[in-house]
Design a protein around this motif. Structure first.
Motif, PDB file in Angstrom:
ATOM      1  N   GLY A  68      -6.112  12.542  19.690  1.00 27.49           N
ATOM      2  CA  GLY A  68      -7.313  12.965  20.392  1.00 27.49           C
ATOM      3  C   GLY A  68      -8.519  12.079  20.187  1.00 27.49           C
ATOM      4  O   GLY A  68      -9.451  12.368  20.381  1.00 27.49           O
ATOM      5  N   GLY A  69      -8.347  10.789  19.872  1.00 32.74           N
ATOM      6  CA  GLY A  69      -9.106   9.632  19.460  1.00 32.74           C
ATOM      7  C   GLY A  69      -9.495   9.623  18.148  1.00 32.74           C
ATOM      8  O   GLY A  69     -10.228   8.717  17.781  1.00 32.74           O
ATOM      9  N   ILE A  70      -9.057  10.601  17.203  1.00 31.00           N
ATOM     10  CA  ILE A  70      -9.949  10.508  15.977  1.00 31.00           C
ATOM     11  C   ILE A  70      -8.645   9.722  14.731  1.00 31.00           C
ATOM     12  O   ILE A  70      -9.217   9.280  13.778  1.00 31.00           O
ATOM     13  N   ASP A  71      -7.617   9.488  15.200  1.00 27.99           N
ATOM     14  CA  ASP A  71      -6.587   8.895  14.344  1.00 27.99           C
ATOM     15  C   ASP A  71      -6.666   7.224  14.654  1.00 27.99           C
ATOM     16  O   ASP A  71      -6.133   6.848  15.944  1.00 27.99           O
ATOM     17  N   LEU A  72      -6.999   6.490  13.841  1.00 27.78           N
ATOM     18  CA  LEU A  72      -7.098   4.963  14.147  1.00 27.78           C
ATOM     19  C   LEU A  72      -5.936   4.191  13.934  1.00 27.78           C
ATOM     20  O   LEU A  72      -5.410   4.291  12.828  1.00 27.78           O
ATOM     21  N   LEU A  73      -5.355   3.198  14.833  1.00 22.26           N
ATOM     22  CA  LEU A  73      -4.287   2.255  14.527  1.00 22.26           C
ATOM     23  C   LEU A  73      -4.755   0.889  14.586  1.00 22.26           C
ATOM     24  O   LEU A  73      -5.765   0.535  15.480  1.00 22.26           O
ATOM     25  N   PHE A  74      -4.123  -0.016  13.839  1.00 20.87           N
ATOM     26  CA  PHE A  74      -4.447  -1.282  13.362  1.00 20.87           C
ATOM     27  C   PHE A  74      -3.305  -2.102  13.311  1.00 20.87           C
ATOM     28  O   PHE A  74      -2.179  -1.595  12.604  1.00 20.87           O
ATOM     29  N   HIS A  75      -2.912  -3.259  13.859  1.00 21.64           N
ATOM     30  CA  HIS A  75      -2.086  -4.076  13.491  1.00 21.64           C
ATOM     31  C   HIS A  75      -1.974  -4.601  12.264  1.00 21.64           C
ATOM     32  O   HIS A  75      -3.262  -4.883  11.717  1.00 21.64           O
ATOM     33  N   VAL A 106     -15.314   6.298   8.901  1.00 20.09           N
ATOM     34  CA  VAL A 106     -14.275   7.315   8.716  1.00 20.09           C
ATOM     35  C   VAL A 106     -13.371   7.158   7.734  1.00 20.09           C
ATOM     36  O   VAL A 106     -12.564   5.942   7.118  1.00 20.09           O
ATOM     37  N   SER A 107     -13.110   8.101   6.802  1.00 14.86           N
ATOM     38  CA  SER A 107     -12.314   8.305   5.396  1.00 14.86           C
ATOM     39  C   SER A 107     -11.252   9.352   5.865  1.00 14.86           C
ATOM     40  O   SER A 107     -11.140  10.042   6.709  1.00 14.86           O
ATOM     41  N   GLY A 108     -10.186   8.638   5.025  1.00 17.23           N
ATOM     42  CA  GLY A 108      -8.770   9.305   5.604  1.00 17.23           C
ATOM     43  C   GLY A 108      -7.386   8.619   4.722  1.00 17.23           C
ATOM     44  O   GLY A 108      -7.617   8.125   3.783  1.00 17.23           O
ATOM     45  N   GLU A 109      -6.362   8.986   5.170  1.00 15.83           N
ATOM     46  CA  GLU A 109      -5.216   8.450   4.491  1.00 15.83           C
ATOM     47  C   GLU A 109      -4.199   7.761   5.614  1.00 15.83           C
ATOM     48  O   GLU A 109      -4.067   8.105   6.710  1.00 15.83           O
ATOM     49  N   ALA A 110      -3.779   6.604   4.910  1.00 10.81           N
ATOM     50  CA  ALA A 110      -3.033   5.686   5.982  1.00 10.81           C
ATOM     51  C   ALA A 110      -1.502   5.813   5.676  1.00 10.81           C
ATOM     52  O   ALA A 110      -1.195   6.098   4.694  1.00 10.81           O
ATOM     53  N   THR A 111      -0.995   5.270   6.749  1.00 13.12           N
ATOM     54  CA  THR A 111       0.448   5.460   6.695  1.00 13.12           C
ATOM     55  C   THR A 111       0.944   4.089   7.315  1.00 13.12           C
ATOM     56  O   THR A 111       0.347   3.333   8.379  1.00 13.12           O
ATOM     57  N   ILE A 112       1.877   3.348   6.782  1.00 13.62           N
ATOM     58  CA  ILE A 112       2.307   1.921   6.971  1.00 13.62           C
ATOM     59  C   ILE A 112       3.743   2.161   8.153  1.00 13.62           C
ATOM     60  O   ILE A 112       4.608   2.818   7.493  1.00 13.62           O
ATOM     61  N   ILE A 113       3.638   1.717   9.287  1.00  5.89           N
ATOM     62  CA  ILE A 113       4.475   2.233  10.456  1.00  5.89           C
ATOM     63  C   ILE A 113       5.274   0.926  10.598  1.00  5.89           C
ATOM     64  O   ILE A 113       4.582  -0.086  10.995  1.00  5.89           O
ATOM     65  N   THR A 114       6.491   1.047  10.572  1.00  3.78           N
ATOM     66  CA  THR A 114       7.063  -0.324  10.708  1.00  3.78           C
ATOM     67  C   THR A 114       8.526   0.050  12.003  1.00  3.78           C
ATOM     68  O   THR A 114       9.130  -0.977  12.331  1.00  3.78           O
ATOM     69  N   LYS A 152      -1.690   3.263  10.329  1.00  2.17           N
ATOM     70  CA  LYS A 152      -2.071   4.193  11.051  1.00  2.17           C
ATOM     71  C   LYS A 152      -3.309   5.299  10.017  1.00  2.17           C
ATOM     72  O   LYS A 152      -2.561   5.678   9.020  1.00  2.17           O
ATOM     73  N   ILE A 153      -4.226   5.482  10.554  1.00  2.00           N
ATOM     74  CA  ILE A 153      -5.284   6.336   9.622  1.00  2.00           C
ATOM     75  C   ILE A 153      -5.422   7.620  10.225  1.00  2.00           C
ATOM     76  O   ILE A 153      -5.923   7.603  11.144  1.00  2.00           O
ATOM     77  N   GLU A 154      -5.102   8.612   9.344  1.00  2.00           N
ATOM     78  CA  GLU A 154      -5.280   9.834   9.895  1.00  2.00           C
ATOM     79  C   GLU A 154      -6.717  10.523   9.302  1.00  2.00           C
ATOM     80  O   GLU A 154      -7.065  10.193   7.983  1.00  2.00           O
TER      81      GLU A 154
END
Length: 205
Positions: A68-75, A106-114, A152-154
């Motif tokens: 819904g726009g709140i989880d941020l994705l970065f290369h 924005v604070s959260g937890e990150a996942t590295i997606i491959t 991906k930052i949740e």
């Protein structure tokens, strides 16, 4: 443990926050945050270095949003320092700032997606300019290059401040406060809790 250096009695020790903090409906809070992040596009990603425990920030460009726009994705280049940091400690912060002094954290937890399916979905040809072509038939900066991943930052919590007045209006408030000692009423200072973000994600994903 909290920190305090004085006692202000029954008066607010932080009158700026007391004057500018607003708490509208969740929809408005989230939509204003998302719109501001989209306008900024670039932000500073803060991670923790395992060897020293120190924090380090890097400029990152927003690639996409989920939840819904709140989880941020970065290369990301998977062979970089930030992926080492996140592999050891997934807690992360993204900070955005514009030229008018408006900001968001924005604070959260990150996942590295491959997974290649996800990488292909968000791939941009401009990544070749950053990844380079190693001319080995594998690491060419294309969507199949295994060095390209997604962070991906949740989002867990968010705090931000956006202007509530025009440039002239803000200047007037600051001048008034300088003369009178009254806190300047210039921003919409907002906080979004973990429970609120979880509810938003559930309702809008």
């Amino acid at each position: 443990m909290s920190f305090s250096n004085t006692d202000t009695g029954d008066k607010p020790a932080d009158p700026y926050k007391a004057t500018n903090k607003t708490d509208p409906e969740l929809k408005e809070k989230v939509e204003d945050l998302v719109a501001f992040i989209e306008r900024c596009k670039f932000g500073m990603m803060t991670t923790r270095i395992e060897s020293s425990g120190l924090l380090v920030s890097r400029c990152m460009a927003l690639a996409a949003k989920e939840g819904g726009g709140i989880d941020l994705l970065f290369h990301t280049n998977t062979e970089s320092g930030k992926t080492d940091d996140l592999n050891n400690d997934p807690k992360i912060n993204m900070a955005f700032l514009d030229g008018e002094g408006q900001w968001a954290s924005v604070s959260g937890e990150a996942t590295i997606i491959t997974e290649r399916e996800v990488v292909r979905k968000y791939y941009s040809p401009t990544l070749k300019a950053w990844m380079g072509d190693l001319e080995d038939g594998k690491h060419d900066g294309g969507p199949e290059d295994p060095r390209i991943g997604i962070i991906k930052i949740e989002a867990k919590t968010a705090t931000y401040a956006i202007s509530s007045r025009t440039l002239l209006g803000r200047a007037t408030q600051v001048a008034k406060g300088t003369l009178t000692g009254q806190p300047a009423d210039v921003n919409k200072l907002r906080e979004i809790s973990e429970d609120e973000l979880s509810q938003w994600r559930k309702d809008n994903s």
